[in-house]
Design a protein around this motif. Structure first.
Motif, mmCIF file in Angstrom:
data_model
loop_
_atom_site.group_PDB
_atom_site.id
_atom_site.type_symbol
_atom_site.label_atom_id
_atom_site.label_comp_id
_atom_site.label_asym_id
_atom_site.label_seq_id
_atom_site.Cartn_x
_atom_site.Cartn_y
_atom_site.Cartn_z
ATOM 1 N N PRO A 60 -16.495 -8.845 10.758
ATOM 2 C CA PRO A 60 -16.680 -7.881 9.673
ATOM 3 C C PRO A 60 -15.509 -7.818 8.689
ATOM 4 C CG PRO A 60 -16.070 -6.738 11.669
ATOM 5 C CD PRO A 60 -16.228 -8.194 12.028
ATOM 6 N N GLU A 61 -14.476 -8.634 8.878
ATOM 7 C CA GLU A 61 -13.296 -8.575 8.024
ATOM 8 C C GLU A 61 -13.202 -9.793 7.118
ATOM 9 O OE1 GLU A 61 -9.826 -7.895 10.428
ATOM 10 O OE2 GLU A 61 -10.691 -6.112 11.357
ATOM 11 N N ALA A 62 -12.377 -9.687 6.086
ATOM 12 C CA ALA A 62 -12.166 -10.778 5.137
ATOM 13 C C ALA A 62 -10.715 -10.762 4.672
ATOM 14 C CB ALA A 62 -13.089 -10.623 3.932
ATOM 15 N N VAL A 63 -10.277 -11.869 4.140
ATOM 16 C CA VAL A 63 -8.937 -11.991 3.582
ATOM 17 C C VAL A 63 -9.080 -12.273 2.096
ATOM 18 C CG1 VAL A 63 -6.840 -13.401 3.571
ATOM 19 C CG2 VAL A 63 -7.959 -12.860 5.735
ATOM 20 N N VAL A 64 -8.309 -11.563 1.273
ATOM 21 C CA VAL A 64 -8.269 -11.835 -0.165
ATOM 22 C C VAL A 64 -6.815 -11.871 -0.599
ATOM 23 C CG1 VAL A 64 -10.514 -10.790 -0.656
ATOM 24 C CG2 VAL A 64 -8.454 -9.401 -0.834
ATOM 25 N N ARG A 65 -6.579 -12.537 -1.708
ATOM 26 C CA ARG A 65 -5.239 -12.603 -2.295
ATOM 27 C C ARG A 65 -5.257 -11.840 -3.608
ATOM 28 N NH1 ARG A 65 -2.386 -18.197 -1.072
ATOM 29 N NH2 ARG A 65 -0.753 -17.044 -2.114
ATOM 30 N N ILE A 66 -4.165 -11.129 -3.864
ATOM 31 C CA ILE A 66 -3.988 -10.497 -5.170
ATOM 32 C C ILE A 66 -2.553 -10.757 -5.605
ATOM 33 C CG2 ILE A 66 -5.758 -8.739 -4.787
ATOM 34 C CD1 ILE A 66 -3.448 -6.768 -4.352
ATOM 35 N N PRO A 67 -2.298 -10.790 -6.901
ATOM 36 C CA PRO A 67 -0.952 -11.091 -7.373
ATOM 37 C C PRO A 67 0.006 -9.903 -7.202
ATOM 38 C CG PRO A 67 -2.408 -10.703 -9.237
ATOM 39 C CD PRO A 67 -3.263 -10.667 -7.999
ATOM 40 N N ALA A 68 1.276 -10.220 -7.028
ATOM 41 C CA ALA A 68 2.305 -9.180 -6.860
ATOM 42 C C ALA A 68 2.369 -8.253 -8.071
ATOM 43 C CB ALA A 68 3.659 -9.822 -6.616
ATOM 44 N N ARG A 69 1.964 -8.728 -9.232
ATOM 45 C CA ARG A 69 2.000 -7.876 -10.419
ATOM 46 C C ARG A 69 1.067 -6.666 -10.292
ATOM 47 N NH1 ARG A 69 -0.088 -12.787 -12.099
ATOM 48 N NH2 ARG A 69 -2.344 -12.798 -12.305
ATOM 49 N N MET A 70 0.197 -6.684 -9.264
ATOM 50 C CA MET A 70 -0.715 -5.555 -9.057
ATOM 51 C C MET A 70 -0.151 -4.511 -8.097
ATOM 52 S SD MET A 70 -4.453 -7.354 -9.068
ATOM 53 C CE MET A 70 -5.285 -5.786 -8.925
ATOM 54 N N VAL A 71 1.080 -4.669 -7.647
ATOM 55 C CA VAL A 71 1.684 -3.698 -6.731
ATOM 56 C C VAL A 71 1.618 -2.275 -7.289
ATOM 57 C CG1 VAL A 71 3.871 -2.974 -5.682
ATOM 58 C CG2 VAL A 71 3.092 -5.342 -5.461
ATOM 59 N N PRO A 72 1.919 -2.031 -8.569
ATOM 60 C CA PRO A 72 1.806 -0.659 -9.076
ATOM 61 C C PRO A 72 0.387 -0.094 -8.954
ATOM 62 C CG PRO A 72 3.080 -2.004 -10.600
ATOM 63 C CD PRO A 72 2.487 -2.936 -9.574
ATOM 64 N N ILE A 73 -0.608 -0.941 -9.114
ATOM 65 C CA ILE A 73 -2.000 -0.491 -8.982
ATOM 66 C C ILE A 73 -2.293 -0.126 -7.527
ATOM 67 C CG2 ILE A 73 -4.416 -1.234 -9.188
ATOM 68 C CD1 ILE A 73 -3.429 -2.996 -11.597
ATOM 69 N N LEU A 74 -1.794 -0.938 -6.591
ATOM 70 C CA LEU A 74 -1.990 -0.628 -5.172
ATOM 71 C C LEU A 74 -1.277 0.666 -4.792
ATOM 72 C CD1 LEU A 74 -1.680 -4.180 -3.622
ATOM 73 C CD2 LEU A 74 -3.737 -2.787 -3.827
ATOM 74 N N ARG A 75 -0.083 0.880 -5.330
ATOM 75 C CA ARG A 75 0.631 2.141 -5.059
ATOM 76 C C ARG A 75 -0.179 3.336 -5.554
ATOM 77 N NH1 ARG A 75 5.938 -0.516 -6.804
ATOM 78 N NH2 ARG A 75 6.783 -1.172 -4.814
ATOM 79 N N LYS A 76 -0.732 3.206 -6.760
ATOM 80 C CA LYS A 76 -1.546 4.296 -7.298
ATOM 81 C C LYS A 76 -2.771 4.531 -6.422
ATOM 82 C CE LYS A 76 -3.986 5.907 -11.425
ATOM 83 N NZ LYS A 76 -4.819 6.736 -10.621
ATOM 84 N N ALA A 77 -3.415 3.455 -5.962
ATOM 85 C CA ALA A 77 -4.586 3.604 -5.088
ATOM 86 C C ALA A 77 -4.198 4.315 -3.801
ATOM 87 C CB ALA A 77 -5.201 2.238 -4.784
ATOM 88 N N CYS A 78 -3.057 3.961 -3.235
ATOM 89 C CA CYS A 78 -2.599 4.626 -2.008
ATOM 90 C C CYS A 78 -2.367 6.111 -2.264
ATOM 91 C CB CYS A 78 -1.314 3.978 -1.492
ATOM 92 S SG CYS A 78 -1.541 2.307 -0.856
ATOM 93 N N ASP A 79 -1.710 6.429 -3.365
ATOM 94 C CA ASP A 79 -1.468 7.838 -3.708
ATOM 95 C C ASP A 79 -2.786 8.586 -3.924
ATOM 96 O OD1 ASP A 79 1.258 7.386 -3.595
ATOM 97 O OD2 ASP A 79 1.496 7.229 -5.776
ATOM 98 N N ASP A 80 -3.719 7.972 -4.651
ATOM 99 C CA ASP A 80 -5.007 8.606 -4.898
ATOM 100 C C ASP A 80 -5.780 8.831 -3.608
ATOM 101 O OD1 ASP A 80 -4.392 8.548 -7.591
ATOM 102 O OD2 ASP A 80 -5.784 6.919 -8.089
ATOM 103 N N ALA A 81 -5.751 7.863 -2.712
ATOM 104 C CA ALA A 81 -6.473 7.998 -1.428
ATOM 105 C C ALA A 81 -5.875 9.130 -0.595
ATOM 106 C CB ALA A 81 -6.439 6.695 -0.659
ATOM 107 N N GLU A 82 -4.560 9.276 -0.617
ATOM 108 C CA GLU A 82 -3.912 10.337 0.163
ATOM 109 C C GLU A 82 -4.190 11.719 -0.414
ATOM 110 O OE1 GLU A 82 -0.096 8.331 2.313
ATOM 111 O OE2 GLU A 82 0.216 9.174 0.309
ATOM 112 N N ARG A 83 -4.416 11.795 -1.702
ATOM 113 C CA ARG A 83 -4.668 13.100 -2.338
ATOM 114 C C ARG A 83 -6.077 13.614 -2.110
ATOM 115 N NH1 ARG A 83 -2.277 10.710 -7.107
ATOM 116 N NH2 ARG A 83 -0.053 11.066 -6.967
#
Length: 84
Positions: A60-83
């Motif tokens: 049921p799992e998969a692996v994907v790659r994303i560029p390091a330039r998207m780190v700020p977007i991932l941080r925002k997603a983490c913050d949004d999910a926690e809120r």
């Protein structure tokens, strides 16, 4: 499912771009990315990364790659999910 768009690869052209969403109901981060090449996939499948865990990628799992330039977007997603 109530997906909230968080961001897209800033170097995107028109389609097929890594994208990040937050599922507001489950508080999970949903990521679209590139498939890994055969060499990386082979390394993941053949290596025991965490002691006690089986090698490979469970069905049921998969692996994907994303560029390091998207780190700020991932941080925002983490913050949004926690809120949620």
């Amino acid at each position: 499912m109530a997906l909230q768009f968080t961001g897209i690869d800033p170097n995107t052209e028109h389609e097929g771009s890594p994208t990040v969403w937050v599922d507001n109901e489950t508080r999970e981060i949903v990521i679209q990315g590139w498939r890994p090449d055969a060499a990386l996939l082979s390394e993941i499948i053949d290596t025991e990364w965490a002691p006690g865990h089986a090698k490979g990628i469970p069905d049921p799992e998969a692996v994907v790659r994303i560029p390091a330039r998207m780190v700020p977007i991932l941080r925002k997603a983490c913050d949004d999910a926690e809120r949620q």
